[in-house]
Design an enzyme around this catalytic site. Structure first.
Site, PDB file in Angstrom:
ATOM      1  N   TYR A 138      -8.051   4.836  -8.803  1.00 12.08           N
ATOM      2  CA  TYR A 138      -6.853   3.997  -8.771  1.00 12.08           C
ATOM      3  C   TYR A 138      -7.132   2.705  -7.992  1.00 12.08           C
ATOM      4  O   TYR A 138      -6.841   1.601  -8.462  1.00 12.08           O
ATOM      5  CB  TYR A 138      -5.697   4.779  -8.130  1.00 12.08           C
ATOM      6  N   GLU A 152      -4.050   0.472  -1.111  1.00 15.89           N
ATOM      7  CA  GLU A 152      -5.098   1.430  -1.481  1.00 15.89           C
ATOM      8  C   GLU A 152      -6.430   0.698  -1.706  1.00 15.89           C
ATOM      9  O   GLU A 152      -7.492   1.299  -1.596  1.00 15.89           O
ATOM     10  CB  GLU A 152      -4.640   2.192  -2.736  1.00 15.89           C
ATOM     11  N   THR A 156      -2.148  -3.364  -4.086  1.00 20.04           N
ATOM     12  CA  THR A 156      -1.883  -2.217  -3.217  1.00 20.04           C
ATOM     13  C   THR A 156      -2.809  -2.129  -2.008  1.00 20.04           C
ATOM     14  O   THR A 156      -3.990  -2.487  -2.091  1.00 20.04           O
ATOM     15  CB  THR A 156      -2.016  -0.906  -4.032  1.00 20.04           C
ATOM     16  N   LYS A 211      -7.120  -1.101  -9.449  1.00 17.91           N
ATOM     17  CA  LYS A 211      -6.182  -2.084  -8.887  1.00 17.91           C
ATOM     18  C   LYS A 211      -6.923  -3.312  -8.356  1.00 17.91           C
ATOM     19  O   LYS A 211      -6.404  -4.416  -8.374  1.00 17.91           O
ATOM     20  CB  LYS A 211      -5.350  -1.435  -7.778  1.00 17.91           C
TER      21      LYS A 211
HETATM   22  P1  NAP Z   1       6.097   4.304 -10.460  1.00 17.74           P
HETATM   23  O1  NAP Z   1       7.427   4.766  -9.965  1.00 17.74           O
HETATM   24  O2  NAP Z   1       5.026   5.290 -10.747  1.00 17.74           O
HETATM   25  O3  NAP Z   1       6.349   3.413 -11.773  1.00 17.74           O
HETATM   26  C1  NAP Z   1       5.300   3.031 -12.626  1.00 17.74           C
HETATM   27  C2  NAP Z   1       5.892   2.416 -13.864  1.00 17.74           C
HETATM   28  O4  NAP Z   1       4.812   2.019 -14.740  1.00 17.74           O
HETATM   29  C3  NAP Z   1       6.776   3.352 -14.698  1.00 17.74           C
HETATM   30  O5  NAP Z   1       7.878   2.615 -15.176  1.00 17.74           O
HETATM   31  C4  NAP Z   1       5.878   3.737 -15.863  1.00 17.74           C
HETATM   32  O6  NAP Z   1       6.585   4.062 -17.036  1.00 17.74           O
HETATM   33  C5  NAP Z   1       5.137   2.414 -16.063  1.00 17.74           C
HETATM   34  N1  NAP Z   1       3.930   2.528 -16.876  1.00 17.74           N
HETATM   35  C6  NAP Z   1       2.953   3.466 -16.804  1.00 17.74           C
HETATM   36  N2  NAP Z   1       2.014   3.220 -17.734  1.00 17.74           N
HETATM   37  C7  NAP Z   1       2.411   2.119 -18.424  1.00 17.74           C
HETATM   38  C8  NAP Z   1       1.878   1.395 -19.517  1.00 17.74           C
HETATM   39  N3  NAP Z   1       0.718   1.751 -20.089  1.00 17.74           N
HETATM   40  N4  NAP Z   1       2.549   0.300 -19.969  1.00 17.74           N
HETATM   41  C9  NAP Z   1       3.727  -0.062 -19.390  1.00 17.74           C
HETATM   42  N5  NAP Z   1       4.294   0.595 -18.361  1.00 17.74           N
HETATM   43  C10 NAP Z   1       3.637   1.669 -17.883  1.00 17.74           C
HETATM   44  O7  NAP Z   1       5.470   3.245  -9.423  1.00 17.74           O
HETATM   45  P2  NAP Z   1       6.196   2.372  -8.285  1.00 17.74           P
HETATM   46  O8  NAP Z   1       6.140   3.128  -7.015  1.00 17.74           O
HETATM   47  O9  NAP Z   1       7.476   1.839  -8.801  1.00 17.74           O
HETATM   48  O10 NAP Z   1       5.133   1.194  -8.130  1.00 17.74           O
HETATM   49  C11 NAP Z   1       5.255  -0.003  -8.910  1.00 17.74           C
HETATM   50  C12 NAP Z   1       3.912  -0.709  -8.928  1.00 17.74           C
HETATM   51  O11 NAP Z   1       3.519  -1.036  -7.600  1.00 17.74           O
HETATM   52  C13 NAP Z   1       2.765   0.112  -9.504  1.00 17.74           C
HETATM   53  O12 NAP Z   1       1.895  -0.782 -10.165  1.00 17.74           O
HETATM   54  C14 NAP Z   1       2.075   0.688  -8.278  1.00 17.74           C
HETATM   55  O13 NAP Z   1       0.716   0.964  -8.566  1.00 17.74           O
HETATM   56  C15 NAP Z   1       2.242  -0.463  -7.306  1.00 17.74           C
HETATM   57  N6  NAP Z   1       2.301  -0.109  -5.895  1.00 17.74           N
HETATM   58  C16 NAP Z   1       3.178   0.836  -5.446  1.00 17.74           C
HETATM   59  C17 NAP Z   1       3.258   1.124  -4.088  1.00 17.74           C
HETATM   60  C18 NAP Z   1       4.234   2.146  -3.562  1.00 17.74           C
HETATM   61  O14 NAP Z   1       4.038   2.587  -2.412  1.00 17.74           O
HETATM   62  N7  NAP Z   1       5.264   2.519  -4.294  1.00 17.74           N
HETATM   63  C19 NAP Z   1       2.438   0.425  -3.171  1.00 17.74           C
HETATM   64  C20 NAP Z   1       1.569  -0.541  -3.660  1.00 17.74           C
HETATM   65  C21 NAP Z   1       1.518  -0.812  -5.024  1.00 17.74           C
HETATM   66  P3  NAP Z   1       7.090   5.591 -17.321  1.00 17.74           P
HETATM   67  O15 NAP Z   1       8.294   5.775 -16.458  1.00 17.74           O
HETATM   68  O16 NAP Z   1       7.404   5.559 -18.753  1.00 17.74           O
HETATM   69  O17 NAP Z   1       5.931   6.471 -16.966  1.00 17.74           O
HETATM   70  N1  GDD Z   2       0.973  13.298  -2.828  1.00 15.08           N
HETATM   71  C1  GDD Z   2       0.649  14.090  -1.804  1.00 15.08           C
HETATM   72  N2  GDD Z   2       0.980  15.424  -1.850  1.00 15.08           N
HETATM   73  N3  GDD Z   2       0.023  13.548  -0.742  1.00 15.08           N
HETATM   74  C2  GDD Z   2      -0.266  14.354   0.296  1.00 15.08           C
HETATM   75  C3  GDD Z   2       0.056  15.704   0.307  1.00 15.08           C
HETATM   76  C4  GDD Z   2       0.695  16.283  -0.826  1.00 15.08           C
HETATM   77  O1  GDD Z   2       0.987  17.457  -0.896  1.00 15.08           O
HETATM   78  N4  GDD Z   2      -0.336  16.233   1.495  1.00 15.08           N
HETATM   79  C5  GDD Z   2      -0.896  15.242   2.191  1.00 15.08           C
HETATM   80  N5  GDD Z   2      -0.855  14.094   1.469  1.00 15.08           N
HETATM   81  C6  GDD Z   2      -1.418  12.802   1.892  1.00 15.08           C
HETATM   82  C7  GDD Z   2      -2.363  12.175   0.872  1.00 15.08           C
HETATM   83  O2  GDD Z   2      -3.655  12.797   0.953  1.00 15.08           O
HETATM   84  C8  GDD Z   2      -2.344  10.727   1.353  1.00 15.08           C
HETATM   85  O3  GDD Z   2      -3.255  10.563   2.409  1.00 15.08           O
HETATM   86  C9  GDD Z   2      -0.920  10.547   1.877  1.00 15.08           C
HETATM   87  O4  GDD Z   2      -0.362  11.859   2.013  1.00 15.08           O
HETATM   88  C10 GDD Z   2      -0.008   9.723   0.975  1.00 15.08           C
HETATM   89  O5  GDD Z   2      -0.093  10.229  -0.335  1.00 15.08           O
HETATM   90  P1  GDD Z   2       0.902   9.696  -1.489  1.00 15.08           P
HETATM   91  O6  GDD Z   2       2.299   9.797  -1.055  1.00 15.08           O
HETATM   92  O7  GDD Z   2       0.503  10.392  -2.749  1.00 15.08           O
HETATM   93  O8  GDD Z   2       0.601   8.124  -1.546  1.00 15.08           O
HETATM   94  P2  GDD Z   2      -0.777   7.307  -1.577  1.00 15.08           P
HETATM   95  O9  GDD Z   2      -0.927   6.643  -0.247  1.00 15.08           O
HETATM   96  O10 GDD Z   2      -1.901   8.111  -2.085  1.00 15.08           O
HETATM   97  O11 GDD Z   2      -0.466   6.217  -2.686  1.00 15.08           O
HETATM   98  C11 GDD Z   2       0.789   5.512  -2.714  1.00 15.08           C
HETATM   99  O12 GDD Z   2       0.682   4.340  -1.949  1.00 15.08           O
HETATM  100  C12 GDD Z   2      -0.251   3.362  -2.434  1.00 15.08           C
HETATM  101  C13 GDD Z   2      -0.224   2.180  -1.450  1.00 15.08           C
HETATM  102  O13 GDD Z   2      -1.039   2.464  -0.364  1.00 15.08           O
HETATM  103  C14 GDD Z   2       1.120   5.223  -4.171  1.00 15.08           C
HETATM  104  O14 GDD Z   2       2.429   4.721  -4.249  1.00 15.08           O
HETATM  105  C15 GDD Z   2       0.173   4.190  -4.760  1.00 15.08           C
HETATM  106  O15 GDD Z   2       0.636   3.808  -6.066  1.00 15.08           O
HETATM  107  C16 GDD Z   2       0.196   2.956  -3.839  1.00 15.08           C
HETATM  108  O16 GDD Z   2      -0.651   1.955  -4.358  1.00 15.08           O
END
Ligand code: NAP
Ligand code: GDD
Length: 324
Positions: free
Chosen positions: A152, A130, A128, A156
């Site tokens: 987190y 992050e 990520t 990661k």
């Molecule tokens: P998400 O919607 O939160 O999905 C996370 C998944 O992980 C869910 O299926 C959850 O299962 C499962 N999980 C949680 N704990 C587990 C465990 N102990 N063993 C097995 N499975 C488990 O996240 P996403 O947005 O699809 O992201 C997918 C991956 O990419 C994550 O690793 C996230 O950190 C990473 N990532 C995401 C982003 C982004 O912007 N979306 C960016 C960079 C990296 P349940 O449904 O049962 O809770």
């Molecule tokens: N969630 C949330 N809720 N975020 C807020 C809010 C609020 O009400 N108001 C402002 N924000 C700001 C957060 O402080 C952050 O700076 C930004 O919006 C994005 O927050 P999120 O959407 O929660 O995502 P994230 O950037 O913290 O994390 C996501 O992206 C990562 C990759 O950069 C997640 O998907 C992580 O799993 C992923 O790794």
């Protein structure tokens, strides 16, 4: 016996797990998903994409090594995508140990299960942006130094380096995708884009009056999850495993993202948003901006969806859901 390629996805019930399952099914794979047992229904995303009956679910949890070995044996997967994680940054300050166990040690468990049961399989780790945290370069690439700002991000980083280490130690085909934020109508409601799209839809339909947000000056490089899962698959099709930044190369404030969402339904965001301290984080990642040049050069991957298209897609999906 079938000649289909087989894949195993951890985190199959999450946003990316659902889109990746769909992509792999379309490519003719037998798709297996590790299902971590929960008391609530977690299959809604697979149902929404119409593929709930096409994915073979195997009980397991990435914190449980033996369940991973069994899942590998059962699926006979040649590609393993580790998407399972406690993925909400905000929660990682409340549950730092769990986050480390799942997002850090969990990755080592998956790598160990492969080393024991299926060392020739290709492995993808969901790393990520992050990890860049307090950014050390204006545009972050594969060579930019990391500086995580949340439990987190710290966890990661362990998963990322474990992936690099298993590749270098054992010659495993292990790739780390350093993905910047990617969103979709299947995004969890706690993440800011979906919180906004759902809030806008509710305000438009009259079921909610105001939307409480935290730091709306934070900037993110947002793309569409449907585009990003393609990059995951491409990484595992390469002869040589490597690490790739996946991003759009455009950064936008939360404030401007809100503007797009409210404007789409004819409203002014300033009339509906309250700033609430409870949504600020103990340490913030102020800005993220990725450089996806290596992915374009080596994988031929480019993002296809603009932020405007993405946000409109999310608002429209939430309006449809609320009307239902
Ligand atoms: P998400 O919607 O939160 O999905 C996370 C998944 O992980 C869910 O299926 C959850 O299962 C499962 N999980 C949680 N704990 C587990 C465990 N102990 N063993 C097995 N499975 C488990 O996240 P996403 O947005 O699809 O992201 C997918 C991956 O990419 C994550 O690793 C996230 O950190 C990473 N990532 C995401 C982003 C982004 O912007 N979306 C960016 C960079 C990296 P349940 O449904 O049962 O809770
Ligand atoms: N969630 C949330 N809720 N975020 C807020 C809010 C609020 O009400 N108001 C402002 N924000 C700001 C957060 O402080 C952050 O700076 C930004 O919006 C994005 O927050 P999120 O959407 O929660 O995502 P994230 O950037 O913290 O994390 C996501 O992206 C990562 C990759 O950069 C997640 O998907 C992580 O799993 C992923 O790794």
């Amino acid at each position: 016996m079938t000649n289909k390629k087989s894949a195993l996805i951890t985190g199959v019930t999450g946003q990316d797990g659902a889109y990746l399952s769909k992509l792999l099914l379309e490519k003719g794979y037998a798709v297996h998903g590790l299902l971590a047992r929960r008391s609530t229904d977690t299959l809604w995303r697979l149902r929404e994409l119409g593929i709930a009956d096409d994915v073979t679910l195997i009980d397991g949890d990435i914190t449980d090594l033996s369940s991973l070995i069994r899942a590998l044996r059962k699926s006979d997967a040649s590609e393993v995508y580790n998407l399972g994680a406690q993925s909400f940054v905000g929660t990682s300050w409340q549950q730092p140990t769990l986050t480390a166990q799942v997002d850090g040690v969990g990755v080592i468990n998956v790598l160990e299960s492969l080393r024991i049961a299926k060392p020739e399989a290709h492995f993808y780790q969901a790393s990520t942006s992050e990890m860049f945290g307090l950014i050390q370069a204006a545009k972050q690439s594969e060579t930019t130094a990391f500086y995580p700002r949340s439990p987190y991000g710290v966890a990661k980083l362990m998963g990322h380096w474990a992936t690099v280490n298993y590749r270098e130690s054992f010659g495993m085909h292990a790739s780390s995708g350093i993905l910047f934020n990617h969103e979709s109508p299947l995004r969890g409601i706690e993440f800011v884009t979906r919180k906004v799209s759902h809030g806008v839809a509710s305000i438009k339909l009259g079921t909610q009056k105001r939307l409480k947000l935290g730091n709306i000056d934070a900037k993110r490089d947002w793309g569409f999850a449907g585009d990003y899962v393609e990059a995951m698959w491409l990484m595992l099709q390469q002869d040589i495993a490597d690490d790739y930044v996946i991003a759009t190369g455009v950064t936008t404030t939360v404030r401007d993202m809100c503007k797009i969402a409210f404007q789409h339904v004819g409203l002014n965001y300033e009339d509906h948003i309250d700033i609430d301290q409870q949504f600020f984080r103990p340490a913030e990642v102020d800005v993220l901006l990725g450089d996806p040049a290596k992915a374009e050069l080596n994988l031929g991957w480019k993002p296809k969806t603009s932020l405007e298209t993405l946000i409109v897609m999310m608002v429209e999906a939430d309006i449809r859901r609320l009307r239902r």
